[in-house]
Motif scaffolding. Structure first.
Motif, PDB file in Angstrom:
ATOM      1  N   LEU A   1     -28.860   3.915  27.359  1.00  0.00           N
ATOM      2  CA  LEU A   1     -27.735   3.007  27.090  1.00  0.00           C
ATOM      3  C   LEU A   1     -27.381   2.187  28.322  1.00  0.00           C
ATOM      4  O   LEU A   1     -27.104   0.996  28.217  1.00  0.00           O
TER       5      LEU A   1
ATOM      6  N   SER B   1     -24.326   7.062  15.248  1.00  0.00           N
ATOM      7  CA  SER B   1     -25.487   6.328  15.719  1.00  0.00           C
ATOM      8  C   SER B   1     -25.080   4.981  16.310  1.00  0.00           C
ATOM      9  O   SER B   1     -24.275   4.261  15.748  1.00  0.00           O
ATOM     10  N   ASN B   2     -25.652   4.672  17.452  1.00  0.00           N
ATOM     11  CA  ASN B   2     -25.396   3.381  18.081  1.00  0.00           C
ATOM     12  C   ASN B   2     -26.535   2.402  17.823  1.00  0.00           C
ATOM     13  O   ASN B   2     -26.543   1.310  18.355  1.00  0.00           O
TER      14      ASN B   2
ATOM     15  N   ALA C   1     -25.567  -1.156  16.585  1.00  0.00           N
ATOM     16  CA  ALA C   1     -25.017  -1.997  17.646  1.00  0.00           C
ATOM     17  C   ALA C   1     -26.124  -2.487  18.571  1.00  0.00           C
ATOM     18  O   ALA C   1     -26.156  -3.661  18.956  1.00  0.00           O
TER      19      ALA C   1
ATOM     20  N   TYR D   1     -20.095   1.063  27.438  1.00  0.00           N
ATOM     21  CA  TYR D   1     -19.261   1.626  26.375  1.00  0.00           C
ATOM     22  C   TYR D   1     -19.337   0.804  25.088  1.00  0.00           C
ATOM     23  O   TYR D   1     -19.172   1.335  23.998  1.00  0.00           O
ATOM     24  N   SER D   2     -19.601  -0.500  25.207  1.00  0.00           N
ATOM     25  CA  SER D   2     -19.644  -1.328  23.999  1.00  0.00           C
ATOM     26  C   SER D   2     -20.853  -1.007  23.126  1.00  0.00           C
ATOM     27  O   SER D   2     -20.852  -1.295  21.932  1.00  0.00           O
ATOM     28  N   LEU D   3     -21.886  -0.415  23.698  1.00  0.00           N
ATOM     29  CA  LEU D   3     -23.071  -0.063  22.926  1.00  0.00           C
ATOM     30  C   LEU D   3     -22.933   1.291  22.233  1.00  0.00           C
ATOM     31  O   LEU D   3     -23.791   1.661  21.439  1.00  0.00           O
ATOM     32  N   ALA D   4     -21.876   2.020  22.533  1.00  0.00           N
ATOM     33  CA  ALA D   4     -21.651   3.313  21.895  1.00  0.00           C
ATOM     34  C   ALA D   4     -21.007   3.153  20.521  1.00  0.00           C
ATOM     35  O   ALA D   4     -20.876   4.098  19.775  1.00  0.00           O
ATOM     36  N   SER D   5     -20.633   1.938  20.177  1.00  0.00           N
ATOM     37  CA  SER D   5     -19.986   1.648  18.909  1.00  0.00           C
ATOM     38  C   SER D   5     -20.987   1.053  17.931  1.00  0.00           C
ATOM     39  O   SER D   5     -21.994   0.486  18.318  1.00  0.00           O
ATOM     40  N   SER D   6     -20.694   1.168  16.657  1.00  0.00           N
ATOM     41  CA  SER D   6     -21.543   0.520  15.653  1.00  0.00           C
ATOM     42  C   SER D   6     -21.070  -0.911  15.386  1.00  0.00           C
ATOM     43  O   SER D   6     -21.676  -1.633  14.623  1.00  0.00           O
TER      44      SER D   6
ATOM     45  N   GLU E   1     -32.851   2.133  17.342  1.00  0.00           N
ATOM     46  CA  GLU E   1     -32.217   1.069  16.566  1.00  0.00           C
ATOM     47  C   GLU E   1     -32.161   1.403  15.078  1.00  0.00           C
ATOM     48  O   GLU E   1     -31.258   0.951  14.377  1.00  0.00           O
TER      49      GLU E   1
ATOM     50  N   ASP F   1     -29.958   8.964  18.658  1.00  0.00           N
ATOM     51  CA  ASP F   1     -29.123   8.191  19.567  1.00  0.00           C
ATOM     52  C   ASP F   1     -29.840   7.972  20.888  1.00  0.00           C
ATOM     53  O   ASP F   1     -30.672   8.782  21.309  1.00  0.00           O
TER      54      ASP F   1
END
Length: 85
Positions: A47, A2-3, A6, A59-64, A36, A41
């Motif tokens: 995204l 889950s993103n 993040a 890509y930074s939002l794909a991380s927790s 959120e 997802d």
């Protein structure tokens, strides 16, 4: 993975209102809450829109995990009051 964590962290760090972000991203506030909250997802398109609003790479939002972020010009645009003609 889950993103949502993040996404919420970035929105809160940017001090943006959930409803305003959802409106700007063309999704419902409830959908953003669900994302959120980690119940589902965000889609790739969601995204991309959120990344544009937050001024971060998608890509930074794909991380927790989100690092401290520098100020973003996009936020100034979101907070700028509308000018009446």
């Amino acid at each position: 993975m889950s993103n949502g964590r993040a996404l919420r962290a970035v929105r809160e760090q940017r001090q943006l209102d959930l409803s305003a972000v959802a409106d700007f991203a063309s999704i419902s506030p409830r959908s953003l809450e669900v994302i959120e909250g980690g119940e589902r997802d965000a889609s790739r398109l969601q995204l991309e829109r959120l990344a544009e609003i937050y001024g971060v790479p998608t890509y930074s939002l794909a991380s927790s995990h989100i690092p401290n972020l520098p100020p973003c010009r996009r936020i100034i645009e979101l907070h700028r009051p509308s000018r009446q003609p």
